[in-house]
Design a protein around this motif. Structure first.
Motif, short mmCIF file in Angstrom:
data_model
loop_
_atom_site.label_atom_id
_atom_site.label_comp_id
_atom_site.label_asym_id
_atom_site.label_seq_id
_atom_site.Cartn_x
_atom_site.Cartn_y
_atom_site.Cartn_z
N PRO A 222 18.96 -24.71 -15.37
CA PRO A 222 18.65 -24.02 -14.12
C PRO A 222 17.29 -24.45 -13.57
N GLY A 223 17.20 -24.46 -12.24
CA GLY A 223 15.93 -24.72 -11.58
C GLY A 223 15.19 -23.42 -11.32
N GLY A 224 14.37 -23.42 -10.31
CA GLY A 224 13.62 -22.21 -9.96
C GLY A 224 12.16 -22.54 -9.71
N HIS A 225 11.43 -21.54 -9.22
CA HIS A 225 10.03 -21.74 -8.91
C HIS A 225 9.22 -21.88 -10.20
N VAL A 326 11.81 -33.28 -8.73
CA VAL A 326 11.59 -33.74 -7.35
C VAL A 326 10.37 -33.10 -6.71
N LYS A 327 9.84 -32.05 -7.33
CA LYS A 327 8.74 -31.32 -6.70
C LYS A 327 7.89 -30.69 -7.80
N VAL A 328 6.58 -30.70 -7.60
CA VAL A 328 5.68 -30.23 -8.64
C VAL A 328 5.79 -28.73 -8.87
N ASN A 329 6.30 -27.97 -7.89
CA ASN A 329 6.42 -26.51 -8.07
C ASN A 329 7.86 -26.05 -8.20
N ALA A 330 8.76 -26.99 -8.57
CA ALA A 330 10.17 -26.65 -8.77
C ALA A 330 10.64 -27.22 -10.10
N MET A 331 11.24 -26.34 -10.92
CA MET A 331 11.72 -26.82 -12.21
C MET A 331 12.90 -27.78 -12.01
N PRO A 332 12.95 -28.86 -12.78
CA PRO A 332 14.01 -29.86 -12.58
C PRO A 332 15.38 -29.33 -13.01
N GLU A 333 16.39 -29.60 -12.20
CA GLU A 333 17.74 -29.18 -12.53
C GLU A 333 18.54 -30.27 -13.24
#
Length: 497
Positions: A222-225, A326-333
């Protein structure tokens, strides 16, 4: 002809040819698309134009065919068509030069710079030097009126560095359709060369090569902030799995059919500085039909000499590619990695899959993930997926190396000793990597992965292959031309069929 090859005029001409060949930027990428659609293939048009311009005699007097657009196949018909042909190979492509490494090169990677001893640049030793040595030897033989009895074939692929599916993968079936199974007398492609071992000069042509499997690992979580993170992100779990794989390497294992065992026998019999401890262990296995226990003891001792020797007897594993996030403040899915394996002689790709599956299962259970191991399952969350790369390959069949009768190996060995002297020990060698010969197994049992150019002072091993400062000794290159011209004539006189 032989006097001319040794002249300063030929040296100047061959330096110019090799330098110009390096300057054509024939890089192969793993993600190349279809020929005709992906413009990165088009540089092969330039290289084939260069070859046609450089060797007009070959292109006007011999049969030239292009296979799958860029693959080059040349036929020099012999006067005795009942003799099995000789096939000489090389590849036209190179690995890419990472832009961030260019400033680390002593001379620019596409310059073909000559410093008085070496030609520098990507492809100079892997393997445009071998390709030119083949063509230069044939061109010289044509110029001097030589007419072969045994047909000489030349097959040059253009994507060997990505496994050869578009080049050799099409050339080999093309040749098979024309000539049939076991129809060739011998194949010589790029490969092993010369080294100083145990106080002796040894030539070790590759008579087998290890298998190959790339294992792709995909972790979906799962991703997430990232301000409210999971205890372990997919990147953390992937890192844990890669470390577990690296912490569990394969052990050295030397089976009877591994060519390195033959090299050890040759060293024990002929090299003055062969280690006494190795000799004593070797004697335990000599002359026995099955000697795996003694061989394992031998493998453990021999592996201490160097990593190069170790991996002649051990399946290798290397995590070479990783990506995710893909983003420093988003956990990788989704996170993926590739682990490259070169499979030891006597082992199989299935054994690699079994081991990786076992290690991945430990991580899956620890993090409550579902493991899908080589089952083609559709990707879903909270899972680890193991997949085999497209170029899975078992270890190659062993080329016969007996010299009690006239064999292709005997002709190759005799040509080496005729050129370099009888003090050179010729012993069976093993390729830790794979060449385009992987597609040619059905055409002959007599396949040699061999770089015949030897400097003597600088050695015959390629310098800087696949890394910064690739270069090749001009003396070694010229000796390669001498070897091919002599080998073609020796094969012409050999009764092998």
């Amino acid at each position: 002809m032989e006097k001319f090859i040794a002249s300063s005029a030929f040296e100047k001409a061959t330096i110019k040819r090799l330098s110009a060949a390096v300057q054509v930027k024939t890089e192969s990428y793993d993600d190349l698309g279809k020929i005709g659609e992906d413009k990165r293939w088009d540089v092969q048009y330039d290289f084939n134009k260069y070859l046609k311009k450089t060797f007009p005699r070959i292109f006007s007097q011999l049969r030239i065919e292009y296979v799958n657009t860029h693959g080059l196949f040349i036929t020099w018909n012999g006067t005795e068509p009942e003799l099995k042909p000789t096939l000489l190979m090389a590849h036209m492509d190179t690995v890419p030069v990472p832009p961030e490494t260019i400033d680390q090169w002593t001379h620019p990677p596409w310059s073909g710079y000559y410093d008085g001893k070496f030609v520098w640049g990507r492809g100079s030793s892997d393997c445009k030097n071998q390709l030119l040595a083949v063509l230069e030897s044939v061109d010289l033989l044509l110029e001097n009126g030589f007419v072969p009895k045994r047909t000489v074939l030349m097959s040059f692929g253009f994507d060997e560095e990505r496994g050869g599916p578009q080049g050799a993968g099409h050339l080999a079936p093309f040749i098979f359709e024309r000539y049939g199974k076991d129809a060739l007398a011998v194949i010589v492609d790029e490969g092993g060369g010369f080294a100083d071992n145990w106080g002796a000069s040894m030539c070790m042509p590759g008579v087998a090569e290890k298998g190959h499997i790339d294992v792709e690992i995909v972790i979906r979580m799962p991703g997430g902030h990232s301000s409210i993170p999971l205890p372990h992100t997919a990147i953390g779990v992937m890192s844990e799995l890669i470390v577990l794989i690296e912490d569990n390497p394969y052990e050295p294992h030397l089976v009877d059919k591994n060519p390195y065992l033959g090299a050890l026998y040759c060293g024990a019999d002929h090299a003055p500085d062969f280690p006494d401890k190795l000799r004593k262990i070797l004697e335990k296995s000599r002359g026995h039909e099955t000697c795996n226990a003694a061989n394992d003891e031998l493998a453990q001792e021999a592996a201490k000499m160097s990593p190069f020797v170790r991996y002649l007897m051990q399946t290798s594993q290397a995590a070479d590619i990783i990506g995710g996030g893909v983003k420093v403040n988003a956990m990788p899915e989704r996170v993926s990695a590739f682990v490259n394996h070169r499979i030891n002689i006597g082992s199989t790709s299935e054994s690699v899959k079994t081991k990786v599956t076992s290690l991945a299962q430990q991580i899956a259970e620890k993090h409550n993930l579902t493991l899908h191991a080589f089952d083609d399952a559709k990707e879903e969350r909270n899972s680890i997926f193991l997949k085999a790369g497209y170029n899975e390959l078992e270890p190659a069949p062993l080329t016969p190396t007996n010299v009690d009768e006239l064999t292709a190996y005997a002709v190759l060995s005799g040509t080496v000793r005729a050129l370099y002297g009888e003090d050179v020990i010729v012993a069976p060698g093993l390729m830790t990597g794979n060449t385009d010969t992987r597609y040619y197994w059905d055409l002959t049992r007599h396949i040699f992965r061999f770089a015949p150019g030897w400097d003597g002072e600088q050695g015959g091993l390629a310098n800087g292959v696949h890394t910064v400062d690739e270069h090749v000794s001009v003396k070694a290159h010229i000796n390669g031309v001498k070897w091919f011209s002599l080998f073609i004539r020796n094969m012409d006189e050999a009764t092998l069929d």
